[in-house]
Design a protein around this motif. Structure first.
Motif: not given
Length: 354
Positions: A131-133, A136-137, A150, A154, A170-172, A175, A240
Protein backbone atom coordinates in the motif's frame (compact mmCIF):
# COMPACT_ATOMS: atom_id res chain seq x y z
CA UNK A 1 -39.75 15.01 0.80
CA UNK A 2 -36.34 16.74 0.82
CA UNK A 3 -34.46 16.10 -2.40
CA UNK A 4 -32.41 18.62 -4.32
CA UNK A 5 -30.35 18.78 -7.50
CA UNK A 6 -30.71 16.95 -10.77
CA UNK A 7 -32.29 13.90 -9.11
CA UNK A 8 -35.18 15.77 -7.49
CA UNK A 9 -37.74 15.00 -10.17
CA UNK A 10 -36.64 11.39 -10.42
CA UNK A 11 -37.18 10.91 -6.69
CA UNK A 12 -40.75 12.21 -6.55
CA UNK A 13 -42.20 8.81 -7.44
CA UNK A 14 -41.17 7.50 -4.01
CA UNK A 15 -43.34 9.74 -1.83
CA UNK A 16 -45.81 7.00 -0.97
CA UNK A 17 -43.01 4.46 -0.60
CA UNK A 18 -41.22 6.68 1.92
CA UNK A 19 -44.39 7.04 3.95
CA UNK A 20 -44.94 3.29 3.98
CA UNK A 21 -41.40 2.19 4.76
CA UNK A 22 -40.24 4.94 7.11
CA UNK A 23 -37.06 5.24 5.07
CA UNK A 24 -36.73 8.98 5.49
CA UNK A 25 -37.29 8.98 9.25
CA UNK A 26 -34.95 6.04 9.78
CA UNK A 27 -32.14 7.67 7.80
CA UNK A 28 -32.63 11.01 9.54
CA UNK A 29 -32.62 9.37 12.97
CA UNK A 30 -29.45 7.40 12.17
CA UNK A 31 -27.66 10.51 10.94
CA UNK A 32 -28.54 12.37 14.14
CA UNK A 33 -26.51 9.84 16.16
CA UNK A 34 -23.29 11.13 14.53
CA UNK A 35 -24.37 14.58 13.41
CA UNK A 36 -22.73 16.47 16.29
CA UNK A 37 -19.30 14.98 15.46
CA UNK A 38 -19.33 15.75 11.73
CA UNK A 39 -19.47 19.30 10.30
CA UNK A 40 -21.28 18.14 7.18
CA UNK A 41 -22.44 15.00 5.40
CA UNK A 42 -24.82 13.86 2.71
CA UNK A 43 -26.72 10.59 2.23
CA UNK A 44 -28.55 9.15 -0.76
CA UNK A 45 -30.58 5.94 -0.98
CA UNK A 46 -31.47 4.08 -4.17
CA UNK A 47 -34.52 1.77 -4.08
CA UNK A 48 -35.63 -0.35 -7.05
CA UNK A 49 -33.04 1.37 -9.22
CA UNK A 50 -34.23 4.92 -8.49
CA UNK A 51 -33.21 7.54 -5.98
CA UNK A 52 -35.65 7.33 -3.10
CA UNK A 53 -34.01 9.79 -0.73
CA UNK A 54 -31.14 12.27 -0.89
CA UNK A 55 -30.35 14.79 1.82
CA UNK A 56 -27.54 16.99 3.05
CA UNK A 57 -26.85 17.77 6.70
CA UNK A 58 -24.68 20.42 8.31
CA UNK A 59 -22.16 22.75 6.70
CA UNK A 60 -19.03 22.80 4.58
CA UNK A 61 -17.54 25.66 6.61
CA UNK A 62 -16.59 26.12 10.26
CA UNK A 63 -16.93 29.90 10.07
CA UNK A 64 -20.07 30.60 8.05
CA UNK A 65 -23.26 28.77 7.05
CA UNK A 66 -22.71 26.79 3.84
CA UNK A 67 -25.39 24.10 3.85
CA UNK A 68 -24.53 20.65 2.57
CA UNK A 69 -26.81 19.35 -0.20
CA UNK A 70 -26.88 16.06 -2.16
CA UNK A 71 -24.91 17.94 -4.84
CA UNK A 72 -22.08 19.00 -2.49
CA UNK A 73 -18.77 17.59 -3.68
CA UNK A 74 -16.45 15.62 -1.41
CA UNK A 75 -13.23 13.75 -2.04
CA UNK A 76 -13.91 10.03 -2.57
CA UNK A 77 -10.54 8.72 -1.36
CA UNK A 78 -10.49 4.94 -1.96
CA UNK A 79 -14.08 4.95 -3.16
CA UNK A 80 -12.39 5.94 -6.44
CA UNK A 81 -11.27 2.31 -6.82
CA UNK A 82 -14.60 0.81 -7.99
CA UNK A 83 -14.70 3.45 -10.73
CA UNK A 84 -11.24 2.36 -11.86
CA UNK A 85 -12.31 -1.29 -11.72
CA UNK A 86 -15.29 -0.53 -13.98
CA UNK A 87 -12.95 1.14 -16.48
CA UNK A 88 -10.74 -1.97 -16.52
CA UNK A 89 -13.78 -4.19 -17.00
CA UNK A 90 -14.89 -2.06 -19.94
CA UNK A 91 -11.57 -2.85 -21.63
CA UNK A 92 -12.15 -6.52 -20.81
CA UNK A 93 -15.59 -6.31 -22.46
CA UNK A 94 -13.93 -4.82 -25.54
CA UNK A 95 -11.50 -7.74 -25.72
CA UNK A 96 -8.51 -5.45 -25.12
CA UNK A 97 -7.58 -6.71 -21.63
CA UNK A 98 -7.52 -10.27 -20.29
CA UNK A 99 -7.86 -10.40 -16.49
CA UNK A 100 -5.65 -13.46 -16.19
CA UNK A 101 -2.77 -12.29 -18.35
CA UNK A 102 0.29 -10.73 -16.71
CA UNK A 103 -0.32 -7.06 -16.06
CA UNK A 104 3.15 -6.26 -17.38
CA UNK A 105 1.83 -6.98 -20.87
CA UNK A 106 -0.30 -3.85 -20.50
CA UNK A 107 1.84 -1.69 -18.19
CA UNK A 108 5.54 -1.74 -19.11
CA UNK A 109 7.09 -0.64 -15.78
CA UNK A 110 5.86 -3.89 -14.19
CA UNK A 111 8.55 -5.85 -16.04
CA UNK A 112 10.89 -4.76 -13.23
CA UNK A 113 8.92 -6.72 -10.61
CA UNK A 114 10.30 -9.92 -9.12
CA UNK A 115 7.09 -11.83 -9.97
CA UNK A 116 4.27 -11.66 -12.49
CA UNK A 117 0.91 -10.60 -11.03
CA UNK A 118 -2.06 -10.53 -13.37
CA UNK A 119 -4.62 -7.79 -13.89
CA UNK A 120 -7.06 -9.76 -11.74
CA UNK A 121 -4.52 -9.95 -8.92
CA UNK A 122 -4.32 -6.15 -8.84
CA UNK A 123 -8.10 -5.77 -8.93
CA UNK A 124 -8.50 -8.13 -5.97
CA UNK A 125 -5.55 -6.82 -3.91
CA UNK A 126 -3.73 -10.14 -4.34
CA UNK A 127 -0.71 -8.87 -6.30
CA UNK A 128 1.73 -8.68 -3.40
CA UNK A 129 2.40 -4.98 -4.04
CA UNK A 130 2.32 -2.87 -0.87
CA UNK A 131 0.00 0.00 0.00
CA UNK A 132 1.06 3.63 -0.28
CA UNK A 133 2.68 4.98 2.88
CA UNK A 134 1.67 8.08 4.85
CA UNK A 135 5.00 9.64 3.87
CA UNK A 136 4.28 9.10 0.18
CA UNK A 137 0.76 10.49 0.52
CA UNK A 138 2.01 13.61 2.29
CA UNK A 139 5.20 14.28 0.33
CA UNK A 140 4.54 13.39 -3.32
CA UNK A 141 3.33 16.69 -4.68
CA UNK A 142 3.83 16.52 -8.43
CA UNK A 143 1.56 15.55 -11.29
CA UNK A 144 3.26 12.73 -13.22
CA UNK A 145 3.25 12.91 -17.04
CA UNK A 146 1.41 9.58 -16.95
CA UNK A 147 0.67 6.83 -14.46
CA UNK A 148 3.51 4.65 -15.74
CA UNK A 149 5.86 7.36 -14.43
CA UNK A 150 4.19 7.18 -11.00
CA UNK A 151 5.26 3.56 -10.70
CA UNK A 152 9.00 4.08 -11.25
CA UNK A 153 9.86 3.62 -7.59
CA UNK A 154 7.40 1.01 -6.40
CA UNK A 155 8.27 -1.49 -9.17
CA UNK A 156 11.84 -1.59 -7.87
CA UNK A 157 10.62 -3.08 -4.59
CA UNK A 158 10.08 -6.79 -4.16
CA UNK A 159 6.49 -7.94 -3.86
CA UNK A 160 5.46 -8.83 -0.32
CA UNK A 161 4.32 -12.33 -1.35
CA UNK A 162 3.72 -14.41 -4.45
CA UNK A 163 0.64 -13.20 -6.37
CA UNK A 164 -2.67 -14.89 -5.45
CA UNK A 165 -1.34 -16.30 -2.16
CA UNK A 166 -2.61 -13.58 0.18
CA UNK A 167 -4.52 -10.33 0.24
CA UNK A 168 -2.82 -6.98 0.91
CA UNK A 169 -4.81 -3.81 0.36
CA UNK A 170 -2.89 -1.58 -2.03
CA UNK A 171 -3.46 1.83 -3.55
CA UNK A 172 -0.29 1.34 -5.57
CA UNK A 173 -2.00 -1.67 -7.12
CA UNK A 174 -4.89 0.46 -8.38
CA UNK A 175 -2.40 2.99 -9.73
CA UNK A 176 -1.07 0.05 -11.76
CA UNK A 177 -4.58 -0.48 -13.10
CA UNK A 178 -4.63 3.17 -14.15
CA UNK A 179 -1.42 2.50 -16.07
CA UNK A 180 -3.15 -0.46 -17.75
CA UNK A 181 -6.07 1.77 -18.76
CA UNK A 182 -3.77 4.46 -20.17
CA UNK A 183 -1.50 2.05 -22.02
CA UNK A 184 -4.32 0.03 -23.61
CA UNK A 185 -6.62 2.93 -24.46
CA UNK A 186 -3.95 5.40 -25.52
CA UNK A 187 -5.69 8.07 -23.45
CA UNK A 188 -5.13 9.59 -20.05
CA UNK A 189 -6.90 7.93 -17.13
CA UNK A 190 -9.03 11.04 -16.58
CA UNK A 191 -10.07 11.28 -20.24
CA UNK A 192 -11.01 7.60 -20.42
CA UNK A 193 -13.05 7.69 -17.21
CA UNK A 194 -14.77 10.90 -18.25
CA UNK A 195 -15.86 9.54 -21.63
CA UNK A 196 -16.64 5.95 -20.64
CA UNK A 197 -18.05 6.30 -17.11
CA UNK A 198 -18.88 9.83 -15.99
CA UNK A 199 -20.59 10.97 -19.18
CA UNK A 200 -22.64 7.79 -19.85
CA UNK A 201 -23.78 7.73 -16.21
CA UNK A 202 -24.58 11.48 -16.27
CA UNK A 203 -22.21 12.06 -13.33
CA UNK A 204 -21.88 15.76 -14.06
CA UNK A 205 -20.56 16.75 -10.63
CA UNK A 206 -17.74 14.22 -10.52
CA UNK A 207 -14.21 15.33 -11.32
CA UNK A 208 -10.54 14.65 -10.61
CA UNK A 209 -8.82 16.05 -7.53
CA UNK A 210 -6.01 18.57 -7.51
CA UNK A 211 -4.60 20.17 -4.33
CA UNK A 212 -6.03 23.56 -5.25
CA UNK A 213 -9.52 22.36 -6.20
CA UNK A 214 -12.04 24.78 -4.68
CA UNK A 215 -15.34 24.85 -6.58
CA UNK A 216 -18.29 26.60 -4.88
CA UNK A 217 -19.98 23.21 -4.45
CA UNK A 218 -16.90 21.54 -2.94
CA UNK A 219 -16.58 20.84 0.77
CA UNK A 220 -13.08 20.99 2.25
CA UNK A 221 -12.33 18.49 4.97
CA UNK A 222 -11.89 18.67 8.73
CA UNK A 223 -10.16 16.72 11.49
CA UNK A 224 -10.46 16.65 15.27
CA UNK A 225 -7.27 17.76 17.02
CA UNK A 226 -7.00 18.57 20.72
CA UNK A 227 -10.76 18.39 21.10
CA UNK A 228 -11.27 21.04 18.40
CA UNK A 229 -12.40 20.66 14.78
CA UNK A 230 -9.74 21.98 12.43
CA UNK A 231 -9.15 22.08 8.66
CA UNK A 232 -7.55 18.93 7.31
CA UNK A 233 -4.18 18.79 5.62
CA UNK A 234 -4.62 18.84 1.85
CA UNK A 235 -2.80 15.98 0.12
CA UNK A 236 -2.00 15.62 -3.58
CA UNK A 237 -3.53 12.43 -5.00
CA UNK A 238 -2.54 12.99 -8.64
CA UNK A 239 0.21 10.38 -8.48
CA UNK A 240 -2.40 7.75 -7.54
CA UNK A 241 -5.57 9.18 -9.05
CA UNK A 242 -7.06 5.75 -9.95
CA UNK A 243 -6.92 4.69 -6.31
CA UNK A 244 -8.09 7.83 -4.50
CA UNK A 245 -8.24 10.84 -6.81
CA UNK A 246 -11.92 11.41 -7.57
CA UNK A 247 -14.29 14.06 -6.23
CA UNK A 248 -18.04 13.41 -6.34
CA UNK A 249 -21.47 13.80 -4.73
CA UNK A 250 -23.99 11.36 -3.25
CA UNK A 251 -26.31 12.13 -6.17
CA UNK A 252 -23.58 11.14 -8.63
CA UNK A 253 -22.70 8.01 -6.66
CA UNK A 254 -26.38 7.07 -6.89
CA UNK A 255 -26.20 7.51 -10.65
CA UNK A 256 -23.07 5.34 -10.73
CA UNK A 257 -24.91 2.55 -8.87
CA UNK A 258 -27.97 2.87 -11.10
CA UNK A 259 -25.82 2.74 -14.25
CA UNK A 260 -24.30 -0.51 -12.96
CA UNK A 261 -27.73 -1.96 -12.17
CA UNK A 262 -29.02 -1.03 -15.61
CA UNK A 263 -25.85 -2.34 -17.31
CA UNK A 264 -25.22 1.07 -18.85
CA UNK A 265 -21.52 0.89 -18.00
CA UNK A 266 -20.83 -2.83 -18.28
CA UNK A 267 -22.38 -5.84 -20.02
CA UNK A 268 -23.81 -8.37 -17.59
CA UNK A 269 -20.91 -10.79 -18.05
CA UNK A 270 -18.31 -8.26 -16.94
CA UNK A 271 -20.49 -6.89 -14.15
CA UNK A 272 -20.90 -10.38 -12.73
CA UNK A 273 -17.15 -10.93 -13.13
CA UNK A 274 -16.56 -7.85 -10.98
CA UNK A 275 -18.58 -9.45 -8.21
CA UNK A 276 -17.01 -12.91 -8.41
CA UNK A 277 -14.70 -14.21 -5.70
CA UNK A 278 -11.40 -16.08 -5.68
CA UNK A 279 -10.20 -16.68 -2.16
CA UNK A 280 -6.46 -16.56 -1.62
CA UNK A 281 -5.14 -19.62 0.25
CA UNK A 282 -3.46 -17.38 2.83
CA UNK A 283 -6.74 -15.66 3.79
CA UNK A 284 -9.20 -16.78 6.42
CA UNK A 285 -12.06 -15.39 4.37
CA UNK A 286 -12.68 -13.72 1.04
CA UNK A 287 -12.36 -9.95 1.40
CA UNK A 288 -12.40 -8.43 -2.07
CA UNK A 289 -13.96 -9.08 -5.43
CA UNK A 290 -12.54 -7.54 -8.62
CA UNK A 291 -13.48 -4.03 -7.59
CA UNK A 292 -15.54 -4.27 -4.40
CA UNK A 293 -15.34 -5.31 -0.78
CA UNK A 294 -17.45 -8.40 -0.18
CA UNK A 295 -20.13 -8.03 2.47
CA UNK A 296 -22.22 -10.69 4.11
CA UNK A 297 -25.21 -12.08 2.27
CA UNK A 298 -28.48 -11.58 4.09
CA UNK A 299 -32.19 -11.09 3.36
CA UNK A 300 -31.65 -13.11 0.22
CA UNK A 301 -29.27 -10.61 -1.35
CA UNK A 302 -25.50 -10.16 -1.56
CA UNK A 303 -24.14 -6.74 -0.69
CA UNK A 304 -20.95 -5.19 -1.94
CA UNK A 305 -19.33 -2.01 -0.72
CA UNK A 306 -16.31 0.24 -0.72
CA UNK A 307 -15.27 3.00 1.62
CA UNK A 308 -12.80 5.82 1.41
CA UNK A 309 -10.90 7.30 4.35
CA UNK A 310 -8.17 9.90 4.07
CA UNK A 311 -7.26 13.48 4.93
CA UNK A 312 -10.41 15.56 4.63
CA UNK A 313 -13.00 12.94 3.89
CA UNK A 314 -14.99 9.82 4.68
CA UNK A 315 -16.81 8.12 1.80
CA UNK A 316 -19.01 5.03 1.62
CA UNK A 317 -21.05 3.23 -1.04
CA UNK A 318 -22.98 -0.02 -0.60
CA UNK A 319 -24.76 -1.77 -3.47
CA UNK A 320 -27.14 -4.74 -3.46
CA UNK A 321 -27.44 -5.53 -7.18
CA UNK A 322 -30.01 -8.30 -6.78
CA UNK A 323 -32.39 -5.82 -5.16
CA UNK A 324 -31.24 -2.72 -7.12
CA UNK A 325 -30.59 -0.97 -3.81
CA UNK A 326 -27.69 1.32 -2.95
CA UNK A 327 -26.69 3.71 -0.17
CA UNK A 328 -24.09 6.48 -0.54
CA UNK A 329 -22.65 8.61 2.26
CA UNK A 330 -20.04 11.37 2.02
CA UNK A 331 -18.75 13.34 5.00
CA UNK A 332 -16.21 16.12 5.50
CA UNK A 333 -14.71 14.68 8.68
CA UNK A 334 -11.68 12.62 7.81
CA UNK A 335 -11.11 8.95 8.67
CA UNK A 336 -14.53 8.39 10.23
CA UNK A 337 -15.63 5.13 8.62
CA UNK A 338 -16.31 3.07 11.80
CA UNK A 339 -18.46 5.86 13.20
CA UNK A 340 -20.67 6.22 10.09
CA UNK A 341 -20.95 2.48 9.41
CA UNK A 342 -24.06 2.16 11.66
CA UNK A 343 -25.70 4.95 9.65
CA UNK A 344 -25.02 3.02 6.45
CA UNK A 345 -26.35 -0.18 8.02
CA UNK A 346 -29.59 1.47 9.15
CA UNK A 347 -30.17 3.19 5.80
CA UNK A 348 -29.55 -0.07 3.96
CA UNK A 349 -31.86 -2.01 6.28
CA UNK A 350 -34.59 0.59 5.72
CA UNK A 351 -34.18 0.36 1.95
CA UNK A 352 -34.25 -3.44 1.95
CA UNK A 353 -37.30 -3.54 4.24
CA UNK A 354 -39.63 -1.84 1.78
Amino acid sequence: MRVSGLLGITALWTASLLAQSGLQSRVDAAVQTVRAQIPGLAVAVVVDGRVAYAQGYGTSSLTEPKPITPDTQFRLASLSKPVTAVAVMQLVAQGRVDLDRPANQYCAPLTALNDVPTVRHFLMHQSGMRHTSDAEDENIKVAPPNLAASLAGIVQEKLKFAPSQKTLYTSWGYTVLGCVIESVSGRSYAAFVQDHILTPAAMRNTTFATPEYAAPTFSPGFRMRGGKMQPSVVVDTRFKSPSSGLISTVNDLSLFAIALFERTLLPDAQFQEMLSTRKAPGDERQMFTAGWTLGRADVGAARFNYNGSMEGTTAYLVIVPERRVAVALLANRERYVPEVTPVMAEALAAALAR
